[in-house]
Design an enzyme around this catalytic site. Structure first.
Site, PDB file in Angstrom:
ATOM      1  N   ASN A   1      10.248  -8.667  -9.051  1.00 34.95           N
ATOM      2  CA  ASN A   1      11.000  -9.609  -8.208  1.00 34.95           C
ATOM      3  C   ASN A   1      10.046 -10.575  -7.521  1.00 34.95           C
ATOM      4  O   ASN A   1       9.172 -10.111  -6.801  1.00 34.95           O
ATOM      5  CB  ASN A   1      11.796  -8.863  -7.138  1.00 34.95           C
ATOM      6  CG  ASN A   1      12.960  -8.092  -7.720  1.00 34.95           C
ATOM      7  OD1 ASN A   1      13.509  -8.464  -8.741  1.00 34.95           O
ATOM      8  ND2 ASN A   1      13.325  -7.001  -7.072  1.00 34.95           N
TER       9      ASN A   1
ATOM     10  N   HIS B   1       5.096 -15.354  -3.306  1.00 32.27           N
ATOM     11  CA  HIS B   1       5.277 -15.385  -4.771  1.00 32.27           C
ATOM     12  C   HIS B   1       6.296 -16.403  -5.302  1.00 32.27           C
ATOM     13  O   HIS B   1       7.314 -16.056  -5.902  1.00 32.27           O
ATOM     14  CB  HIS B   1       5.633 -14.003  -5.320  1.00 32.27           C
ATOM     15  CG  HIS B   1       6.652 -13.216  -4.540  1.00 32.27           C
ATOM     16  ND1 HIS B   1       7.860 -13.721  -4.162  1.00 32.27           N
ATOM     17  CD2 HIS B   1       6.624 -11.948  -4.085  1.00 32.27           C
ATOM     18  CE1 HIS B   1       8.529 -12.792  -3.504  1.00 32.27           C
ATOM     19  NE2 HIS B   1       7.806 -11.708  -3.439  1.00 32.27           N
TER      20      HIS B   1
ATOM     21  N   LEU C   1       0.830  -1.227   0.000  1.00 35.68           N
ATOM     22  CA  LEU C   1       0.000   0.000   0.000  1.00 35.68           C
ATOM     23  C   LEU C   1       0.858   1.268   0.000  1.00 35.68           C
ATOM     24  O   LEU C   1       0.335   2.355  -0.165  1.00 35.68           O
ATOM     25  CB  LEU C   1      -0.958   0.000   1.195  1.00 35.68           C
ATOM     26  CG  LEU C   1      -2.120  -0.995   1.133  1.00 35.68           C
ATOM     27  CD1 LEU C   1      -2.978  -0.887   2.395  1.00 35.68           C
ATOM     28  CD2 LEU C   1      -2.984  -0.792  -0.107  1.00 35.68           C
TER      29      LEU C   1
ATOM     30  N   ASP D   1       0.734  -9.786  -5.062  1.00 36.42           N
ATOM     31  CA  ASP D   1       1.958  -8.983  -4.947  1.00 36.42           C
ATOM     32  C   ASP D   1       1.764  -7.633  -5.650  1.00 36.42           C
ATOM     33  O   ASP D   1       2.619  -7.195  -6.435  1.00 36.42           O
ATOM     34  CB  ASP D   1       3.187  -9.709  -5.495  1.00 36.42           C
ATOM     35  CG  ASP D   1       4.482  -8.976  -5.141  1.00 36.42           C
ATOM     36  OD1 ASP D   1       4.444  -8.038  -4.324  1.00 36.42           O
ATOM     37  OD2 ASP D   1       5.539  -9.333  -5.695  1.00 36.42           O
TER      38      ASP D   1
END
Ligand code: DOR
Length: 398
Positions: A260, A214, A61, A287
């Site tokens: 990434n 991720h 955020l 992500d």
């Protein structure tokens, strides 16, 4: 509010059927052909899918520190437009969320300004500098739902081991960013495999509950499968861009294709999809990593994910049952973070995601998020949120 005529998917209650759902701030009734009451707001969900509110457990955020990239308002508006009633936000902010003061300040801001529920993730190490541990038990008691130095792995294995030992009796999991920075410059794939291997070994040895952020490589999925077969308490997530996009798209985007971990080979994306199908990967998480256009063209890593995620997951996994799809986005992240959600049984929070299966085209310029960079721009996706209800109130309606 009465949500009428939809196909209710409740993976925890085991429901997949046409049902009406009555809401106040909690679910008050689930049934067939419920009569509308005077003054009740009617939401027509015929032809649509009604699901427990979706939770995105991996969102940036950008507050405090980088409001030019995103704010609590724009990030959570992007969340509700994407169908999410709750997000967990990463602590790679300025300052990092790493003590009670920064955590309480963030909670106060999100309670006042967010359009959906926001659950903060605190750092594993002070300042995310990879050296000194944070105070896990007090942070968890004050509302941190997990701990992560996301954006960076913790380079020193001993620091990670000691932190995990320290946090062992705290329910909130550690979330690791699996990239070994020293190997990344030589072999980006090896960088993930090495970090996954180390972190699952530390998780197994310390008995700390663990989650891998991720995941993006075949080797990563295979190592995770091995760890789970050994009984290690480790869960993992996959992101929309890793499930559906490859190096070729990253190259076509130039500097803006940076993320990434990076976009990989088609074989890696296939292994991730198979990992979701067979239950090795238990959570879908975007992500969401917004940056300004200038920052992206200078190579800042990350994509704006919240407003494409649901469509991208559905397009990547068209053969996954609706019930599993919904669980991957609600019940499973709720369980990993120990937060409410994942069901619309009577008494549950009135957080509801209403979806439609119909092709739509991504137009990143129209995102509510300040971040407009996504490899999905212009693509046709197969599912989308048409309404998002947070705590019994309509937060988004298409
Ligand atoms: O691409 C990424 N961007 N990966 C991360 O892990 C961090 C994120 C960010 O904060 O921009």
């Amino acid at each position: 509010m009465l949500v009428r005529g939809g196909r209710l998917i409740d993976p925890i209650a085991g429901i997949d059927a046409l049902r009406d759902v009555r809401l106040s701030d909690v679910v008050t009734e689930v049934g067939e052909h419920l009569e509308a009451r005077a003054g009740e707001e009617i939401v027509d969900a015929s032809g649509a899918i009604v699901a427990p509110g979706f939770i995105d457990m991996h969102v940036h955020l950008r507050e405090p520190g980088n409001p030019e990239k995103e704010t609590i308002e724009t990030g959570t508006e992007a969340a509700v437009r994407g169908g999410f009633t709750a997000v967990a936000c990463m602590p790679n902010t300025s300052p990092a969320t790493d003590d009670l003061e920064s955590l309480r300040a963030l909670l106060q801001e999100t309670l006042a300004r967010a359009r959906c529920s926001v659950y903060p993730i605190a750092a594993i190490t002070q300042g995310r500098r990879g050296a000194l541990p944070c105070a896990y038990a007090p942070l968890a008691a004050a509302g941190a739902v997990a701990f992560s130095d996301d954006g960076d792995g913790i380079a020193d294995a001993r620091v990670l081991f000691d932190a995990a030992t320290d946090a062992r009796f705290v329910e909130a999991p550690f979330i690791s960013h699996c990239e070994d920075a020293t190997l990344k410059v030589v072999d980006e794939s090896l960088a993930e495999a090495a970090a996954v291997a180390r972190d699952i070994l530390v998780a197994g040895a310390t008995k700390k509950r663990w989650h891998l952020a991720h995941l993006s490589t075949r080797a990563g999925v295979e190592l995770l499968r091995f760890a789970r077969a050994q009984g290690v308490a480790v869960t993992a997530e996959a992101a929309p861009h890793h499930l559906l996009c490859t190096q070729a798209q990253a190259r076509a985007m130039g500097a803006a294709g940076s993320v990434n971990p990076p976009l990989r080979a088609e074989d890696d994306a296939r292994a991730l999809r198979d990992g979701v199908r067979d239950g090795t990967i238990d959570v879908l998480a975007s992500d969401h990593a917004p940056h300004t256009a200038e920052q992206k063209s200078a190579g800042a890593p990350g994509f704006s994910g919240l407003e494409v995620a649901v469509g991208a997951y559905a397009s990547a996994l068209p053969d996954v049952s609706l019930s599993r799809f919904v669980a991957l986005l609600s019940a499973h992240p709720a369980r990993v973070l120990g937060i409410p959600g994942g069901t619309l049984q009577r008494g549950a929070r009135a957080d509801v995601t209403i979806l439609r299966d119909a092709p739509w085209r991504v137009d990143a310029a129209s995102f509510a998020s300040k971040g407009k960079s996504t490899p999905f721009d212009g693509m046709a996706l197969s599912r989308r949120a048409i309404a998002t209800i947070v705590g019994g109130r309509m937060a988004y309606r298409a």
